[in-house]
Design a protein around this motif. Structure first.
Motif, PDB file in Angstrom:
ATOM      1  N   PRO A  54      38.338  41.005  94.669  1.00  0.00           N
ATOM      2  CA  PRO A  54      38.705  42.489  94.522  1.00  0.00           C
ATOM      3  C   PRO A  54      39.482  42.750  93.447  1.00  0.00           C
ATOM      4  CG  PRO A  54      39.076  41.685  96.810  1.00  0.00           C
ATOM      5  CD  PRO A  54      38.615  40.649  96.113  1.00  0.00           C
ATOM      6  N   GLN A  55      40.254  41.779  92.713  1.00  0.00           N
ATOM      7  CA  GLN A  55      40.550  41.897  91.424  1.00  0.00           C
ATOM      8  C   GLN A  55      39.880  42.003  90.406  1.00  0.00           C
ATOM      9  OE1 GLN A  55      41.849  39.431  93.751  1.00  0.00           O
ATOM     10  NE2 GLN A  55      43.294  40.697  94.722  1.00  0.00           N
ATOM     11  N   GLY A  56      38.647  41.572  90.344  1.00  0.00           N
ATOM     12  CA  GLY A  56      37.814  42.079  89.413  1.00  0.00           C
ATOM     13  C   GLY A  56      37.546  40.429  88.569  1.00  0.00           C
ATOM     14  N   SER A  57      37.756  39.174  89.251  1.00  0.00           N
ATOM     15  CA  SER A  57      37.667  38.246  88.327  1.00  0.00           C
ATOM     16  C   SER A  57      36.757  37.291  89.515  1.00  0.00           C
ATOM     17  CB  SER A  57      39.045  37.211  88.214  1.00  0.00           C
ATOM     18  OG  SER A  57      39.739  37.251  89.179  1.00  0.00           O
ATOM     19  N   LEU A  58      36.378  36.190  88.751  1.00  0.00           N
ATOM     20  CA  LEU A  58      35.602  35.211  89.503  1.00  0.00           C
ATOM     21  C   LEU A  58      36.411  34.740  90.740  1.00  0.00           C
ATOM     22  CD1 LEU A  58      32.595  33.887  89.535  1.00  0.00           C
ATOM     23  CD2 LEU A  58      33.701  31.929  88.169  1.00  0.00           C
ATOM     24  N   HIS A  59      35.654  34.839  91.879  1.00  0.00           N
ATOM     25  CA  HIS A  59      36.449  34.582  93.215  1.00  0.00           C
ATOM     26  C   HIS A  59      36.541  32.867  93.247  1.00  0.00           C
ATOM     27  CE1 HIS A  59      37.035  33.665  97.477  1.00  0.00           C
ATOM     28  NE2 HIS A  59      37.191  35.056  97.637  1.00  0.00           N
ATOM     29  N   GLY A  60      37.669  32.500  93.665  1.00  0.00           N
ATOM     30  CA  GLY A  60      38.126  31.243  93.589  1.00  0.00           C
ATOM     31  C   GLY A  60      37.321  30.079  94.587  1.00  0.00           C
ATOM     32  N   GLY A  61      36.475  30.863  95.492  1.00  0.00           N
ATOM     33  CA  GLY A  61      35.558  30.185  96.269  1.00  0.00           C
ATOM     34  C   GLY A  61      34.368  29.855  95.713  1.00  0.00           C
ATOM     35  N   ILE A  62      33.903  30.679  94.686  1.00  0.00           N
ATOM     36  CA  ILE A  62      32.807  30.428  93.868  1.00  0.00           C
ATOM     37  C   ILE A  62      33.119  29.263  92.804  1.00  0.00           C
ATOM     38  CG2 ILE A  62      31.258  31.432  92.041  1.00  0.00           C
ATOM     39  CD1 ILE A  62      30.672  32.755  94.898  1.00  0.00           C
ATOM     40  N   ILE A  63      34.326  29.440  92.222  1.00  0.00           N
ATOM     41  CA  ILE A  63      34.852  28.433  91.525  1.00  0.00           C
ATOM     42  C   ILE A  63      34.900  26.882  92.239  1.00  0.00           C
ATOM     43  CG2 ILE A  63      36.979  27.425  90.121  1.00  0.00           C
ATOM     44  CD1 ILE A  63      37.364  30.560  89.618  1.00  0.00           C
ATOM     45  N   GLN A  90      42.846  23.299  90.806  1.00  0.00           N
ATOM     46  CA  GLN A  90      43.973  24.228  90.301  1.00  0.00           C
ATOM     47  C   GLN A  90      43.212  25.343  89.461  1.00  0.00           C
ATOM     48  OE1 GLN A  90      45.918  20.227  89.424  1.00  0.00           O
ATOM     49  NE2 GLN A  90      47.667  21.774  89.266  1.00  0.00           N
ATOM     50  N   TYR A  91      43.472  26.285  89.821  1.00  0.00           N
ATOM     51  CA  TYR A  91      43.114  27.408  89.072  1.00  0.00           C
ATOM     52  C   TYR A  91      44.142  28.045  87.823  1.00  0.00           C
ATOM     53  CZ  TYR A  91      40.439  27.943  93.268  1.00  0.00           C
ATOM     54  OH  TYR A  91      39.557  27.469  94.280  1.00  0.00           O
ATOM     55  N   VAL A  92      43.509  28.110  86.588  1.00  0.00           N
ATOM     56  CA  VAL A  92      44.399  28.250  85.279  1.00  0.00           C
ATOM     57  C   VAL A  92      44.196  29.687  84.825  1.00  0.00           C
ATOM     58  CG1 VAL A  92      44.675  27.028  83.127  1.00  0.00           C
ATOM     59  CG2 VAL A  92      44.125  25.648  85.002  1.00  0.00           C
ATOM     60  N   ALA A 124      34.939  30.820  75.490  1.00  0.00           N
ATOM     61  CA  ALA A 124      36.149  30.512  74.697  1.00  0.00           C
ATOM     62  C   ALA A 124      36.498  29.052  74.593  1.00  0.00           C
ATOM     63  CB  ALA A 124      37.175  31.513  74.484  1.00  0.00           C
ATOM     64  N   GLU A 125      36.030  28.294  75.555  1.00  0.00           N
ATOM     65  CA  GLU A 125      36.096  27.039  75.891  1.00  0.00           C
ATOM     66  C   GLU A 125      37.751  26.787  76.470  1.00  0.00           C
ATOM     67  OE1 GLU A 125      35.008  24.206  72.747  1.00  0.00           O
ATOM     68  OE2 GLU A 125      33.276  25.035  72.523  1.00  0.00           O
ATOM     69  N   ASP A 126      38.183  27.770  76.965  1.00  0.00           N
ATOM     70  CA  ASP A 126      39.401  27.931  77.611  1.00  0.00           C
ATOM     71  C   ASP A 126      39.044  27.269  79.123  1.00  0.00           C
ATOM     72  OD1 ASP A 126      40.918  28.849  75.671  1.00  0.00           O
ATOM     73  OD2 ASP A 126      40.453  30.984  76.169  1.00  0.00           O
ATOM     74  N   VAL A 127      39.842  26.643  79.522  1.00  0.00           N
ATOM     75  CA  VAL A 127      39.905  26.073  80.787  1.00  0.00           C
ATOM     76  C   VAL A 127      40.121  27.257  82.161  1.00  0.00           C
ATOM     77  CG1 VAL A 127      40.680  24.320  82.733  1.00  0.00           C
ATOM     78  CG2 VAL A 127      40.439  23.514  80.281  1.00  0.00           C
ATOM     79  N   VAL A 128      39.187  27.484  82.908  1.00  0.00           N
ATOM     80  CA  VAL A 128      39.318  28.348  83.927  1.00  0.00           C
ATOM     81  C   VAL A 128      40.017  27.593  85.160  1.00  0.00           C
ATOM     82  CG1 VAL A 128      38.291  29.949  85.611  1.00  0.00           C
ATOM     83  CG2 VAL A 128      37.545  30.002  83.038  1.00  0.00           C
ATOM     84  N   ALA A 129      39.595  26.504  85.584  1.00  0.00           N
ATOM     85  CA  ALA A 129      40.113  25.743  86.574  1.00  0.00           C
ATOM     86  C   ALA A 129      39.463  24.379  86.607  1.00  0.00           C
ATOM     87  CB  ALA A 129      39.396  26.288  87.846  1.00  0.00           C
ATOM     88  N   PHE A 130      40.296  23.245  87.312  1.00  0.00           N
ATOM     89  CA  PHE A 130      40.024  22.097  87.301  1.00  0.00           C
ATOM     90  C   PHE A 130      40.148  21.545  88.728  1.00  0.00           C
ATOM     91  CE2 PHE A 130      43.946  22.118  85.540  1.00  0.00           C
ATOM     92  CZ  PHE A 130      45.002  20.978  86.223  1.00  0.00           C
TER      93      PHE A 130
END
Length: 139
Positions: A54-63, A90-92, A124-130
């Motif tokens: 709902p905040q407009g970003s990729l859902h953590g469950g998908i990640i 971990q979500y970054v 941009a090769e920035d880490v989104v999550a690991f």
């Protein structure tokens, strides 16, 4: 949300899925592309609006799902199928649009228990999550 695009994605996944690695329903629904490089599984995919929270970003469950898939497919590719015993995610950074790249790698490959890690990055090769995970090999 683009309902027509979401329906198309669902229908394509439904009609092309098979119960095998790389072709199962969720991999088809998310339109995951697989590549194996040495001891790595690289998954690429584009963010679709039906994947957003709902905040407009990729859902953590998908990640978490994509990272789990990257590790499971790597283990299967190298040693055979396994099951996730535990996984820490971990979500970054929020990801909102574009192509993402997820890389699954071994920390330690064992005969029964293996340890893997996965990193999801944006264009941009920035880490989104690991994530790190413990896997059990299935016989």
């Amino acid at each position: 949300m683009d309902e027509n695009a979401a329906r198309r994605a669902f229908e394509v996944a439904l009609s092309t899925q098979r119960p095998v690695f790389e072709e199962f329903f969720l991999a088809r629904l998310l339109d995951l592309k697989f590549e194996y490089q040495e001891d790595r599984c690289v998954i690429t995919f584009g963010i679709q609006d039906f994947m957003l929270n709902p905040q407009g970003s990729l859902h953590g469950g998908i990640i978490a799902t994509v990272m789990d898939i990257s590790m499971g497919h790597l283990l299967n590719h190298v040693q055979g199928p396994g099951t996730t015993l535990e996984m820490k995610t971990q979500y970054v950074k929020a990801a909102r649009t574009g192509q993402l790249r997820c890389v699954g790698e071994f920390i330690r490959l064992g005969q029964g228990i293996s340890y893997l890690k996965s990193t999801l990055s944006d264009e941009a090769e920035d880490v989104v999550a690991f994530a790190t995970a413990t896997w059990k090999r299935l016989k």
